[in-house]
Structures are given as structure tokens and as C-alpha cells.
Design a protein around this motif. Structure first.
Motif, PDB file in Angstrom:
ATOM      1  N   SER A 175       0.867  -1.173   0.000  1.00  0.00           N
ATOM      2  CA  SER A 175       0.000   0.000   0.000  1.00  0.00           C
ATOM      3  C   SER A 175       0.907   1.226   0.000  1.00  0.00           C
ATOM      4  O   SER A 175       1.832   1.313   0.809  1.00  0.00           O
ATOM      5  N   LEU A 176       0.672   2.158  -0.918  1.00  0.00           N
ATOM      6  CA  LEU A 176       1.502   3.356  -1.023  1.00  0.00           C
ATOM      7  C   LEU A 176       0.764   4.548  -0.435  1.00  0.00           C
ATOM      8  O   LEU A 176      -0.403   4.798  -0.779  1.00  0.00           O
ATOM      9  N   TYR A 177       1.441   5.275   0.445  1.00  0.00           N
ATOM     10  CA  TYR A 177       0.932   6.567   0.920  1.00  0.00           C
ATOM     11  C   TYR A 177       1.894   7.637   0.441  1.00  0.00           C
ATOM     12  O   TYR A 177       3.092   7.597   0.759  1.00  0.00           O
ATOM     13  N   LEU A 178       1.377   8.617  -0.310  1.00  0.00           N
ATOM     14  CA  LEU A 178       2.198   9.712  -0.814  1.00  0.00           C
ATOM     15  C   LEU A 178       1.761  11.005  -0.150  1.00  0.00           C
ATOM     16  O   LEU A 178       0.585  11.395  -0.243  1.00  0.00           O
ATOM     17  N   HIS A 179       2.716  11.659   0.514  1.00  0.00           N
ATOM     18  CA  HIS A 179       2.402  12.869   1.271  1.00  0.00           C
ATOM     19  C   HIS A 179       2.771  14.109   0.457  1.00  0.00           C
ATOM     20  O   HIS A 179       3.917  14.264   0.034  1.00  0.00           O
ATOM     21  N   ILE A 180       1.778  14.977   0.245  1.00  0.00           N
ATOM     22  CA  ILE A 180       1.985  16.250  -0.447  1.00  0.00           C
ATOM     23  C   ILE A 180       1.848  17.351   0.612  1.00  0.00           C
ATOM     24  O   ILE A 180       0.730  17.737   0.971  1.00  0.00           O
ATOM     25  N   PRO A 181       2.953  17.866   1.146  1.00  0.00           N
ATOM     26  CA  PRO A 181       2.897  18.729   2.337  1.00  0.00           C
ATOM     27  C   PRO A 181       2.711  20.213   2.034  1.00  0.00           C
ATOM     28  O   PRO A 181       3.374  21.060   2.634  1.00  0.00           O
ATOM     29  N   LEU A 196      -3.219   9.346  -1.647  1.00  0.00           N
ATOM     30  CA  LEU A 196      -2.563  10.646  -1.706  1.00  0.00           C
ATOM     31  C   LEU A 196      -3.125  11.521  -0.604  1.00  0.00           C
ATOM     32  O   LEU A 196      -4.333  11.783  -0.542  1.00  0.00           O
ATOM     33  N   GLY A 197      -2.239  11.961   0.306  1.00  0.00           N
ATOM     34  CA  GLY A 197      -2.680  12.779   1.430  1.00  0.00           C
ATOM     35  C   GLY A 197      -1.821  14.022   1.573  1.00  0.00           C
ATOM     36  O   GLY A 197      -0.877  14.248   0.825  1.00  0.00           O
ATOM     37  N   GLY A 198      -2.162  14.822   2.560  1.00  0.00           N
ATOM     38  CA  GLY A 198      -1.423  16.075   2.715  1.00  0.00           C
ATOM     39  C   GLY A 198      -1.679  16.724   4.050  1.00  0.00           C
ATOM     40  O   GLY A 198      -2.021  16.058   5.013  1.00  0.00           O
ATOM     41  N   GLY A 199      -1.589  18.064   4.013  1.00  0.00           N
ATOM     42  CA  GLY A 199      -1.566  18.920   2.864  1.00  0.00           C
ATOM     43  C   GLY A 199      -2.776  18.759   1.951  1.00  0.00           C
ATOM     44  O   GLY A 199      -3.803  18.220   2.300  1.00  0.00           O
ATOM     45  N   ALA A 208       2.567  -4.473   3.570  1.00  0.00           N
ATOM     46  CA  ALA A 208       3.428  -3.358   3.956  1.00  0.00           C
ATOM     47  C   ALA A 208       2.837  -2.050   3.451  1.00  0.00           C
ATOM     48  O   ALA A 208       2.292  -1.981   2.348  1.00  0.00           O
ATOM     49  N   LEU A 209       2.931  -1.028   4.287  1.00  0.00           N
ATOM     50  CA  LEU A 209       2.546   0.330   3.916  1.00  0.00           C
ATOM     51  C   LEU A 209       3.828   1.104   3.640  1.00  0.00           C
ATOM     52  O   LEU A 209       4.668   1.251   4.531  1.00  0.00           O
ATOM     53  N   SER A 254       7.931  13.530   6.005  1.00  0.00           N
ATOM     54  CA  SER A 254       7.216  13.144   7.233  1.00  0.00           C
ATOM     55  C   SER A 254       6.419  11.856   7.103  1.00  0.00           C
ATOM     56  O   SER A 254       5.854  11.380   8.087  1.00  0.00           O
ATOM     57  N   ALA A 255       6.352  11.253   5.921  1.00  0.00           N
ATOM     58  CA  ALA A 255       5.516  10.066   5.713  1.00  0.00           C
ATOM     59  C   ALA A 255       5.994   8.909   6.584  1.00  0.00           C
ATOM     60  O   ALA A 255       7.191   8.703   6.795  1.00  0.00           O
ATOM     61  N   ILE A 256       5.026   8.132   7.063  1.00  0.00           N
ATOM     62  CA  ILE A 256       5.298   6.978   7.913  1.00  0.00           C
ATOM     63  C   ILE A 256       4.970   5.703   7.152  1.00  0.00           C
ATOM     64  O   ILE A 256       3.954   5.618   6.463  1.00  0.00           O
TER      65      ILE A 256
END
Length: 451
Positions: free
Chosen positions: A51-57, A108-111, A318-319, A325-327
Motif C-alpha cells: 500500500s503506497l501513501y504519498l504525502h503532499i505537504p 494521496l494525502g497532505g496537505g 506493507a505500507l 514526514s511520511a510513515i
């Protein structure tokens, strides 16, 4: 509110973690670095699900209630520069995976991810498809700020493959919106929902908050009524976390306008009644979903999970967290990237991983992580849940039995050998889960209210 309920709120709504991980992020440390992360990625099995989490801050406005790692910008140049760094990290992770894994979820998260131009949204899709093996049925969710959108971005998100739109609402009351610097009309929100559904997005999630400045039960009820008129598939109902010692911009919020813990509890209970009364199933302690939604199905099937996005049906092995800052969460433990965007960019553009801290899980940590997650997802803990841990699992069930035997408030009970959070105790399940946290109270971490 009865005096008995007031007493419970006083004693059980004290600050505790949200338990989107165990141990929680304040206990991460610098002993886990990019070399550790590279080794963990290399140890994943070839057919692992990812699982991919992409942080756009970045945001083009700073909402004062926000607790995320983000920064305000009115120029796109910093965003474009950041994307180059994000692509460098994607390449680094892809190289360490060396073809292992299949991506089953992307978030896709953020931000504000919707700050990206339509061209960059599509370029990101191409980058991910090049770097990873994407499952044809991948679930893709994007956090949406209605103020950022236009037809080009709508079309780009649809082409990206968006399957769930997560739309921040918070509250529709203009006075509340002004106090949190989040001006967003109902018509704007409805337009986003309509545009997403017109493009075939099958699931719409609305995020609502209680405990905001100037918020009342009457006003919250109007917000929920308006939100329900949009026919959301899911609703996330979060309590506003006032943590100005961590997020200085929250000092802009007038503290004397915040509801006290009793008012917060009443708001949460009112909202839950209205949402379930409208036909949404309760999911854990703060989500609601239509009965045919995947989250509701996972709850009924005993497959509900919890990760850094909250409740989920994401069952990936796996994430992988990408961005400043992404975890990330792997079988071996947790990793977190450098938070300052400048330092993050400099590091990954130099060809290194961005991991700056984390936590390697010992067997005892995995045991308690499972116990806490199970409690938060099912409100129960049974011997079968911990059977894989042998004697250690039986010992933890002994702890649970002792907690139940000493409970004088009717919050928990042992029912046919199963530790059970009662209906009375469910609003306080985070406080109950904290009883199983071996790290709680250690260090200097401060948390938000349990309700």
C-alpha cells in the motif's frame, strides 16, 4: 447529561493516543535509519502486497485546526520542486524492492494533493506505474480540498484511477469555518461530490469534525443533515485535536470558544445517533459507512484494520510511506521520513533514503499492537486472537481478565472468556486500549482528549 455520565467523561476522556500505530509515533527513535529501511524492504517476500501513501505537504491556505505536517504556499514552484524529490524517493524505494511486491492500494494525502496541476497528477501516475507493479484492481484514494479543483483536475484524478474521494468538510457553519480558517460552502462541496460521481468514482468519503470553536449541538446537527443529503458512502467523524504545543497555528483558534469535554462528548454522541439513524453502520469508534461499503463489509467479516489513515479495509503486507514526514509500516516495524521539506529534498536528491527514525518491533510489541488494534476494531479481545503468541498471549489475556474484574464502571466485561468493551464503554475505547500500552506515560509525549 446525567451526573453518572458526567463522571465517566471526567475520568475517561483524559488525553490518550489515537493508536494508529503501536508503539505510537512519539516513541519512534533514530536507531532506525535508511539502512535499516533498505534492509527491511529487501526482506519483503516477492509476492508481498503493498500500500503506497504519498504525502503532499503543501496547501494554498492554512486551516488553523489542521494537525498535519504541511506548509502554506501561494506559488507552485515549491510544489514542483518537491515533486522532483518525491520522484527520487520513489526511485530509491523501487530499487530496494528490486521487483518485489504488488501495489493494491494508493493514497494521496497532505496537505492538499489536489493542489497538484492536472499535468502533475498524470505524471505521478506514470511514475508510479514505472516504479512499481500496480494491481489492476488497485484501490486509489485522494484527500480533496474543494477550493483547489477545476475540470482539468477532476479529469486527471479520474484518469489516475481514483476509486474513493475523501472530501474534507469539517463543519458547514460559517462562524465555525471562519474560526478555523476553512471557508467552504455546501454548494462547493456538493459540486465536488457531483463531479466525482459523474466521472465514475464509486465511493465518496466525507470528513466531519466535532469539538470545534463555536460549535454547538444544533449547528453540528445541521452540518450532518447537510452532509447526509450528499449520500456519502462513508463518514469519518473526528474529534478536533487541539495541540497548539505541536501545531503553533492552532493558537489562532480562540480557546475560550472551544467546547469543554462534556460538550464534546455530547456532540460526538449526537452525531453518532444521527449518522446511524440515517442507515450508516458504525465502524470502530469514529467511522460510519453504508452497509454495502467495503469498510462495513470488512467490519462484518472481521477484517477491519487500522493504520495511519485510521480505519481501513487495506490488508496489504506493507505500507510504504513516500514524501516528507511520511510513515511506513512493515512486518519488521515502522519508519518515518524527514519532516522539513528542504532537508527531505536534499537527502533524497543526493540518492539516499529519507528515513530519519522508526521502531523495530519485538515480539512483545507485536502482541500488544495486535491486542490494541483488535480492541479498537471489534471492541473485543478473545484468546483465539492471541493464540499465535503462545504463553505471552495467554498472559496478556490474564491482564485483560484482571482489568475486567477490577472494573467498577461497567466499561468492560468478560463474556464467555472474551474481554468485551460494553456499549457504555465504547465511546471511551481509546482509554481502555491505553491499559494495554506498555509505553503509555513514558517520555514527554502529550496527546489529545480521548473523546
Amino acid at each position: 447529561m446525567s451526573s453518572d455520565t458526567r463522571d465517566l467523561v471526567e475520568r475517561y476522556s483524559l488525553p490518550v493516543p489515537r493508536y494508529t500505530s503501536y508503539p505510537t509515533a512519539p516513541h519512534f527513535h533514530g536507531g532506525v535509519d535508511a539502512k535499516t529501511y533498505a534492509r527491511w524492504l529487501g526482506e519483503l517476500h516477492a509476492d508481498a502486497t503493498l500500500s503506497l501513501y504519498l504525502h503532499i505537504p503543501y496547501c494554498d491556505r492554512l486551516c488553523w485546526f489542521c494537525g498535519c505536517h504541511t506548509k502554506h504556499t501561494l506559488r507552485y514552484e515549491p510544489v514542483a520542486a518537491y515533486l522532483k524529490a518525491l520522484y527520487a524517493e520513489i526511485d530509491w524505494v523501487s530499487a530496494k524492492l528490486a521487483g518485489r511486491g504488488r501495489v493494491t492500494a494508493i493514497h494521496l494525502g497532505g496537505g492538499s494533493p489536489t493542489l497538484l496541476t492536472s499535468e502533475d497528477i498524470l505524471a505521478l501516475k506514470t511514475k508510479l506505474a514505472t516504479a512499481f507493479t500496480i494491481d489492476p484492481s488497485v484501490d486509489i484514494s485522494i484527500e480533496i480540498d474543494p477550493n483547489d479543483l477545476d475540470d482539468g483536475r477532476y479529469d486527471a484524478m479520474a484518469e489516475f484511477g481514483l476509486t474513493r474521494a475523501s472530501i474534507g468538510v469539517q463543519d458547514f457553519d460559517p462562524r465555525v469555518q471562519e474560526a478555523i480558517n476553512r471557508i467552504q460552502s455546501f454548494d462547493q462541496t456538493r459540486a465536488v461530490v457531483d463531479a466525482m460521481r459523474a466521472r465514475g468514482v464509486r465511493s465518496v468519503n466525507l470528513d466531519l469534525l466535532y469539538g470545534l470553536p463555536f460549535q454547538s449541538e444544533e449547528g453540528l446537527a445541521r452540518t450532518i443533515e447537510a452532509a447526509l443529503s450528499l449520500r456519502p458512502d462513508r463518514v469519518a467523524l473526528f474529534g478536533y485535536a487541539h495541540v497548539p504545543w505541536m501545531k503553533p497555528h492552532q493558537k489562532m483558534i480562540p480557546e475560550d470558544a472551544l467546547p469543554d469535554r462534556h460538550m464534546r462528548f455530547a456532540q460526538a454522541q449526537l452525531a453518532a445517533r444521527l449518522l446511524t439513524g440515517a442507515g450508516l453502520d458504525p465502524i470502530g469508534f469514529d467511522h460510519f459507512a453504508l452497509p454495502d461499503d467495503r469498510l462495513a463489509q470488512a467490519t462484518r467479516q472481521g477484517k477491519l484494520r487500522r493504520n495511519f489513515q485510521g480505519y481501513t479495509d487495506d490488508a496489504a503486507d506493507a505500507l510504504i510511506g513516500l514524501g516528507a514526514s511520511a510513515i511506513g509500516q512493515l512486518p519488521q516495524g515502522y519508519v518515518q521520513n524527514i519532516t522539513p521539506t528542504g532537508d527531505y529534498s536534499k537527502t533524497v536528491l543526493a540518492g539516499s533514503g529519507a528515513t530519519t527514525r522508526g521502531f523495530a518491533l519485538a515480539p512483545a510489541d507485536k502482541l500488544r499492537a495486535l491486542a490494541i488494534s483488535t480492541l479498537l476494531c471489534t471492541f473485543q479481545l478473545a484468546p483465539r486472537d492471541l493464540a499465535g503468541f503462545g504463553a505471552a498471549g495467554r498472559a496478556l489475556m490474564g491482564e485483560a481478565e484482571a482489568i475486567a474484574l477490577t472494573d467498577r464502571d461497567g466499561m468492560v466485561a468478560m463474556l464467555d472468556g472474551v474481554f468485551t468493551v460494553t456499549v457504555r464503554g465504547r465511546p471511551f475505547v481509546r482509554a481502555i486500549a491505553a491499559r494495554f500500552d506498555a509505553y503509555f506515560g513514558q517520555g514527554t509525549a502529550r496527546h489529545s482528549a480521548a473523546v
